[in-house]
Design an enzyme around this catalytic site. Sequence first.
Site, PDB file in Angstrom:
ATOM      1  CG  HIS A  14      14.042   5.608   8.141  1.00  8.23           C
ATOM      2  ND1 HIS A  14      15.137   5.525   9.279  1.00  8.23           N
ATOM      3  CD2 HIS A  14      15.572   4.670   7.619  1.00  8.23           C
ATOM      4  CE1 HIS A  14      16.090   5.256   9.608  1.00  8.23           C
ATOM      5  NE2 HIS A  14      16.973   4.837   7.646  1.00  8.23           N
ATOM      6  CG  HIS A  40      11.920   5.618  17.641  1.00  5.38           C
ATOM      7  ND1 HIS A  40      12.863   4.504  17.775  1.00  5.38           N
ATOM      8  CD2 HIS A  40      12.811   6.219  16.704  1.00  5.38           C
ATOM      9  CE1 HIS A  40      13.988   4.334  16.874  1.00  5.38           C
ATOM     10  NE2 HIS A  40      14.154   4.859  16.112  1.00  5.38           N
ATOM     11  CG  ASP A  76      13.149  12.506  11.255  1.00  4.57           C
ATOM     12  OD1 ASP A  76      14.099  12.811  11.206  1.00  4.57           O
ATOM     13  OD2 ASP A  76      12.991  11.262  11.180  1.00  4.57           O
TER      14      ASP A  76
HETATM   15  C1  LIG Z   1      14.949   8.578  11.647  1.00  5.43           C
HETATM   16  C2  LIG Z   1      13.695   8.208  12.575  1.00  5.43           C
HETATM   17  O1  LIG Z   1      13.649   7.229  11.176  1.00  5.43           O
HETATM   18  S1  LIG Z   1      12.504   7.674  13.309  1.00  5.43           S
HETATM   19  C3  LIG Z   1      11.320   7.896  12.593  1.00  5.43           C
HETATM   20  C4  LIG Z   1      10.670   8.643  11.820  1.00  5.43           C
HETATM   21  N1  LIG Z   1       9.360   8.327  11.481  1.00  5.43           N
HETATM   22  C5  LIG Z   1       8.997   9.554  11.724  1.00  5.43           C
HETATM   23  O2  LIG Z   1       8.584   9.839  12.275  1.00  5.43           O
HETATM   24  C6  LIG Z   1       6.835   9.403  10.668  1.00  5.43           C
HETATM   25  C7  LIG Z   1       6.035   8.989  12.053  1.00  5.43           C
HETATM   26  N2  LIG Z   1       5.576   7.403  13.086  1.00  5.43           N
HETATM   27  C8  LIG Z   1       5.793   6.755  11.885  1.00  5.43           C
HETATM   28  O3  LIG Z   1       4.321   5.758  11.135  1.00  5.43           O
HETATM   29  C9  LIG Z   1       6.274   5.117  12.696  1.00  5.43           C
HETATM   30  O4  LIG Z   1       6.376   5.279  13.978  1.00  5.43           O
HETATM   31  C10 LIG Z   1       7.428   4.344  12.751  1.00  5.43           C
HETATM   32  C11 LIG Z   1       7.773   3.810  11.542  1.00  5.43           C
HETATM   33  C12 LIG Z   1       8.486   4.953  12.728  1.00  5.43           C
HETATM   34  C13 LIG Z   1       6.981   3.335  14.236  1.00  5.43           C
HETATM   35  O5  LIG Z   1       6.571   2.255  12.954  1.00  5.43           O
HETATM   36  P1  LIG Z   1       6.095   1.243  13.914  1.00  5.43           P
HETATM   37  O6  LIG Z   1       7.003   0.909  15.169  1.00  5.43           O
HETATM   38  O7  LIG Z   1       6.004  -0.160  12.913  1.00  5.43           O
HETATM   39  O8  LIG Z   1       4.727   1.194  14.110  1.00  5.43           O
HETATM   40  P2  LIG Z   1       3.105   1.261  13.927  1.00  5.43           P
HETATM   41  O9  LIG Z   1       3.616   1.685  12.625  1.00  5.43           O
HETATM   42  O10 LIG Z   1       2.983  -0.480  13.875  1.00  5.43           O
HETATM   43  O11 LIG Z   1       2.272   1.927  14.934  1.00  5.43           O
HETATM   44  C14 LIG Z   1       1.619   1.320  15.917  1.00  5.43           C
HETATM   45  C15 LIG Z   1       0.533   1.971  15.973  1.00  5.43           C
HETATM   46  O12 LIG Z   1       0.979   3.652  16.709  1.00  5.43           O
HETATM   47  C16 LIG Z   1      -0.048   4.322  15.743  1.00  5.43           C
HETATM   48  N3  LIG Z   1       1.568   5.149  14.969  1.00  5.43           N
HETATM   49  C17 LIG Z   1       2.527   4.945  15.300  1.00  5.43           C
HETATM   50  N4  LIG Z   1       3.210   6.531  14.866  1.00  5.43           N
HETATM   51  C18 LIG Z   1       2.102   7.332  14.806  1.00  5.43           C
HETATM   52  C19 LIG Z   1       2.331   8.460  14.332  1.00  5.43           C
HETATM   53  N5  LIG Z   1       3.360   9.059  14.072  1.00  5.43           N
HETATM   54  N6  LIG Z   1       0.456   9.028  14.506  1.00  5.43           N
HETATM   55  C20 LIG Z   1      -0.064   8.365  14.627  1.00  5.43           C
HETATM   56  N7  LIG Z   1      -0.331   6.981  14.874  1.00  5.43           N
HETATM   57  C21 LIG Z   1       1.057   6.159  15.060  1.00  5.43           C
HETATM   58  C22 LIG Z   1      -0.318   2.944  13.768  1.00  5.43           C
HETATM   59  O13 LIG Z   1      -1.200   3.633  13.819  1.00  5.43           O
HETATM   60  C23 LIG Z   1      -0.159   2.164  15.521  1.00  5.43           C
HETATM   61  O14 LIG Z   1      -1.602   2.550  16.043  1.00  5.43           O
HETATM   62  P3  LIG Z   1      -2.868   0.614  15.913  1.00  5.43           P
HETATM   63  O15 LIG Z   1      -1.755   0.017  16.835  1.00  5.43           O
HETATM   64  O16 LIG Z   1      -4.192   1.241  16.879  1.00  5.43           O
HETATM   65  O17 LIG Z   1      -2.717   0.129  14.708  1.00  5.43           O
HETATM   66  O1  LIG Z   2      16.234   3.899  14.207  1.00  2.00           O
HETATM   67  C1  LIG Z   2      15.864   3.819  13.966  1.00  2.00           C
HETATM   68  O2  LIG Z   2      14.352   3.054  14.016  1.00  2.00           O
HETATM   69  C2  LIG Z   2      15.492   4.723  13.184  1.00  2.00           C
HETATM   70  C3  LIG Z   2      15.824   6.379  14.032  1.00  2.00           C
HETATM   71  O3  LIG Z   2      15.728   6.896  14.952  1.00  2.00           O
HETATM   72  C4  LIG Z   2      17.379   6.465  13.098  1.00  2.00           C
HETATM   73  O4  LIG Z   2      17.342   5.833  12.171  1.00  2.00           O
HETATM   74  O5  LIG Z   2      18.074   7.407  13.346  1.00  2.00           O
END
Ligand SMILES: CC(=O)SCCNC(=O)CCNC(=O)[C@H](O)C(C)(C)COP(=O)(O)OP(=O)(O)OC[C@H]1O[C@@H](n2cnc3c(N)ncnc32)[C@H](O)[C@@H]1OP(=O)(O)O
Ligand SMILES: O=C([O-])CC(=O)C(=O)O
Length: 422
Positions: free
Chosen positions: A262, A301, A357
């Site tokens: 997050h 996301h 981010d």
């Molecule tokens: C302010 C915020 O919170 S914005 C988000 C900030 N977080 C990040 O940047 C961390 C990196 N990103 C992630 O971990 C994810 O994209 C999240 C947590 C933001 C969203 O997760 P979810 O919606 O649960 O997606 P999930 O984890 O199921 O991913 C879906 C698929 O994409 C892949 N994937 C998702 N994000 C990434 C990534 N950043 N890098 C590589 N692969 C990824 C997963 O491995 C999965 O692949 P699969 O279908 O082959 O198993």
């Molecule tokens: O909406 C989300 O899941 C994460 C995000 O981008 C935020 O909190 O700004």
Amino acid sequence: MPDTITITDDRTGKTVTVPIEGGVFPAAAVRELDPSLFVYDPAYMQTASCKSEITYLDGGAGILRYRGYPIEQLAEKSTFLEVAYLLLHGELPTTAELEQWRHDVTHHTYIHENMRKRFVDGFHYDAHPMGLFVSAIAALGTFYDGAKDIDDEASRRKQILRLIAKTPTIAAMSYRFSQGLPFNYPENELSYPANFLNMMWKVGNDYQVDPILERAMDILFILHADHEQNCGTTAMRVVGSSHADPYSSAAAAASALYGPLHGGANEAVVRMLSEIGSVENVPAFIDSVKNGEGRLMGFGHRVYKNYDPRATIIKKTAYDVFEVTGKNPLLDIALALEEVALKDSYFVDRKLYPNVDFYSGLIYQAMGFPVEMFTVLFAIPRTAGWLAHWQELLNDKDQKISRPRQWYTGPDERDYVEIGNR
Ligand SMILES: CC(=O)SCCNC(=O)CCNC(=O)[C@H](O)C(C)(C)COP(=O)(O)OP(=O)(O)OC[C@H]1O[C@@H](n2cnc3c(N)ncnc32)[C@H](O)[C@@H]1OP(=O)(O)O
Ligand SMILES: O=C([O-])CC(=O)C(=O)O
């Protein structure tokens, strides 16, 4: 007229017709089919946990609006304090309302001396500023008698003002503490972002906040102020639904934000870019992500299946900041990563784009913030969003205490085994 959907229970032949409004249908309708049925939706992928009038998100089209106003217009024309007012009151303030709001917020920027001398000084010298921030927000509630009077409108407003006013003070204090530097008191004639930067960096009497950096900070605050039911805001609502005080609820929200999936991702991005080290190493890094050896932090996301509109604005703002600070050398690695990822079928097929981010940390780092402060910088403005949701929750007469059910998959009943027989 809402659309409807008809659901049939094949076991009994019973059907219910359920209204769909705005793409959502009330799960409570399932009760009509069979009161013992539950929806299984881990991580709430298909669940709207509440109704909200605050923030609109269209993840497919990459649209974000606060109270109907496009984020691009707010970032261009507005200030963070104006946006905080908008989130909390539903409308943009008039000149007089904004002046009063600014006055009221700045009236509360100081924190009790015991918070600094006894509480903060008690932390280990290398405490993570976000850990300190979370704890300080929770502790703050113990300083105010009215913190628990959540049914009293005037008290509620006061706690909201206090939290919005004091988070920059606590954030700057956590940084100064981590560096062993004396604390700078708030200077209330400065704007909200300038006051924060001044508390962070002022040494001696000559320090002047650069107006370009002040504006960049304000834009970043606007962009981070709210994002509907993200993990942190959901924590705020879940804890707030038990009628806990707003300080405890905000501390829970900040704890959720701390996680690297997050708000902690901004810190993780800069660490990742530093580890990649050079543009030549980008293809090998992308291969390692595709092989499941780690994630491309700052990408992907839950809701955006398109470019995060905030990332577009942040990328533009980065160039303004670099005019003042000099270019962050990690920018070239970030740009190369984005270019490679956006052409690679792994990322394209999964609709993984840069999120808020991805570029923010590069700006923060260029401005001199240590990586440990990045998530704290996210938490300052997000406090306004958390509080807007908290207020909305308390005003929503349909909202009960959050209490999901589970799908039990453990053992059936069995008899206790004496320890000697196990
Ligand atoms: C302010 C915020 O919170 S914005 C988000 C900030 N977080 C990040 O940047 C961390 C990196 N990103 C992630 O971990 C994810 O994209 C999240 C947590 C933001 C969203 O997760 P979810 O919606 O649960 O997606 P999930 O984890 O199921 O991913 C879906 C698929 O994409 C892949 N994937 C998702 N994000 C990434 C990534 N950043 N890098 C590589 N692969 C990824 C997963 O491995 C999965 O692949 P699969 O279908 O082959 O198993
Ligand atoms: O909406 C989300 O899941 C994460 C995000 O981008 C935020 O909190 O700004």
